[in-house]
Design an enzyme around this catalytic site. Structure first.
Site, mmCIF file in Angstrom:
data_model
loop_
_atom_site.group_PDB
_atom_site.id
_atom_site.type_symbol
_atom_site.label_atom_id
_atom_site.label_comp_id
_atom_site.label_asym_id
_atom_site.label_seq_id
_atom_site.Cartn_x
_atom_site.Cartn_y
_atom_site.Cartn_z
ATOM 1 N N GLY A 125 -12.010 6.785 -0.030
ATOM 2 C CA GLY A 125 -12.488 7.808 0.884
ATOM 3 C C GLY A 125 -13.173 7.327 2.144
ATOM 4 O O GLY A 125 -13.639 8.139 2.946
ATOM 5 N N CYS A 177 -3.085 8.848 0.994
ATOM 6 C CA CYS A 177 -3.522 7.952 -0.095
ATOM 7 C C CYS A 177 -5.007 7.707 0.120
ATOM 8 O O CYS A 177 -5.411 6.637 0.574
ATOM 9 C CB CYS A 177 -2.735 6.652 -0.079
ATOM 10 S SG CYS A 177 -0.937 6.862 0.042
ATOM 11 N N CYS A 208 -3.553 -3.428 4.105
ATOM 12 C CA CYS A 208 -4.440 -4.597 4.109
ATOM 13 C C CYS A 208 -3.639 -5.813 3.651
ATOM 14 O O CYS A 208 -4.118 -6.642 2.881
ATOM 15 C CB CYS A 208 -5.678 -4.365 3.246
ATOM 16 S SG CYS A 208 -5.330 -3.723 1.607
#
Length: 455
Positions: free
Chosen positions: A261, A257, A379
């Site tokens: 980047g 995923c 996160c």
């Protein structure tokens, strides 16, 4: 006779920001989506946003407008308690009943936490200015004010080496604060808190991460080295994913995923730009962002793939040895989020997210026969997306075991997972904003069992 000139209008920027804040507070709507909906606004999540969705060019003044909206609302998000308390304590709204509450919050935030000054001579602006000393005193004395975390800057070693970066900083008269070799994690955190404004440190865990006083957050955001991708603005917590996965030079990696980047680029740095990284992203817009950053950052080993991670196979991505799984999550650990409402736990959403996370992580464990190690990262600070996902995937894939993230960091860490999850919690790692001075991140590290390994 009134001392105010009632014909002077409130600057449009303040009115637009107050409108967004009022809608967010009244209707519990997302600040990010409201900024995006604002006429002439561009995508607030993009550092490189230069076009509308219809590909019409966006002027620099429009970009500046969006950034200004974001900046004030982020300051309010971070200091909501202090601002609201100061307005109440000073009687600003009580004494001035015609002053709009949302506009007052915007103006106070800008005056105390933002640019430290207000534009124009409209009545609301002059009113808030006249309370500046009282407001500052109330905020200073309240103890509510949030202390910002440091600015983390990662060196992109594709384009700039650590010695070159240190030489540049020395030439710019930055002073490096160094710790003794036997410094503990507590010593390290104390040193960060004590950083002088002209000092910087190198990180204890990730060698090419530089740490600066929070005052310089905006300075680095506009720096030439950042625009040239020599420096990458990446929170230390998110750097731990590549650090823990530790793919060797020349290895083959799958980033399931990958967009935008940052972690892909960091893994490229860890591998010294030698080997291969398959970087998968299913959103066309995010795929373009992934291609842009990896090209601009000098990544020679990244193969971007536009597609669904769940459709990736060993034939499409051959010889994969290391996998990073960083799936969509609730994101409640991110300190860059702009939230003006107390975030409520959405069990239904977490259930859906966890289902997808389990599918992707389990697919990583089962579809690539040569895989040696997998890093799982979110996160989020919710157990439903973290320990519970790890637990379920180990049940479904007994050929994998957990490694200790804390041991991988030489035991120089504090926060681990919930020990109620036997053999799982103690091996996982949390980065917590208040104690680790980072974003809120969860990490787990899996290793393929060898034949006869019962551990």
């Amino acid at each position: 006779m009134s001392k105010f000139n009632h014909s002077v209008k409130v600057p449009t920027q303040y009115k637009a920001t107050a409108k967004i804040l009022k809608t967010a507070l009244d209707k519990q709507k997302s600040i990010k989506s409201l900024i995006f909906e604002e006429k002439h606004a561009v995508s607030p999540g993009s550092e490189r946003a230069v076009k509308h969705q219809n590909n019409a060019c966006v002027s620099s003044s429009q970009l500046q407008r969006v950034r200004s909206l974001q900046a004030v609302l982020k300051h309010y998000s971070d200091n909501r308690g202090a601002v609201d308390n100061a307005i109440e304590e000073t009687g600003l709204l009580k004494d001035n009943p015609n002053l709009d509450a949302s506009l007052a919050k915007v103006l106070v935030t800008e005056l105390i936490f933002g640019r430290k000054q207000l534009n124009g001579e409209s009545r609301p602006v002059q009113t808030v200015r006249s309370y500046q000393e009282k407001l500052q005193k109330a905020i200073t004395g309240s103890g509510i004010q949030k202390k910002p975390n440091p600015r983390y800057v990662r060196i992109n070693t594709n384009l700039l080496s650590l010695p070159e970066a240190l030489e540049y900083l020395a030439g710019e008269e930055w002073r490096r604060r160094e710790l003794p070799a036997d410094a503990s994690y507590a010593d390290f955190l104390n040193a960060i808190r004590a950083l002088e404004e002209d000092e910087f440190m190198t990180d204890l865990h990730v060698e090419c991460v530089l740490i600066f006083h929070p005052k310089w957050a905006h300075y680095w955001a506009g720096h030439d080295f950042v625009h040239a991708k020599k420096f990458i603005l990446q929170n230390k917590a998110t750097c731990l994913a590549a650090e823990l996965l530790a793919p060797p030079t020349g290895s083959t990696v799958l980033d399931m995923c990958a967009a935008p980047g940052m972690k892909t680029l960091h893994m490229c740095n860890v591998m010294q730009n030698k080997g291969r990284i398959y970087a998968v992203e299913q959103s066309k817009e995010r795929y373009k962002a992934l291609c842009d950053i990896t090209n601009e950052a000098g990544c020679e080993i990244v193969t971007p793939i536009l597609g669904d991670a769940l459709t990736m196979t060993a034939e499409r991505c051959p010889d994969v040895e290391y996998i990073l799984v960083d799936p969509s999550c609730s994101g409640n650990g991110m300190q860059s989020r702009i939230s003006v409402c107390d975030e409520q736990k959405d069990d239904k959403r977490l259930y859906k997210l966890a289902g997808l996370q389990i599918k992707i992580l389990s697919h990583a464990m089962s579809a690539f026969p040569n895989v040696k190690r997998i890093a799982y990262c979110t996160c989020s600070l919710w157990k439903e997306e973290n320990e519970q996902v790890v637990q379920r995937c180990l049940q479904l894939n007994p050929s994998f075991k957990l490694l200790s993230c804390k041991k991988a960091l030489r035991n120089k860490w504090q926060n681990v997972g919930d020990k109620e999850y036997a053999k799982i919690g103690k091996n996982c790692l949390y980065c917590l904003p208040d104690s680790d001075l980072t974003d809120g991140i969860f990490l787990a590290l899996f290793e393929k069992r060898r034949d006869g390994d019962e551990g």
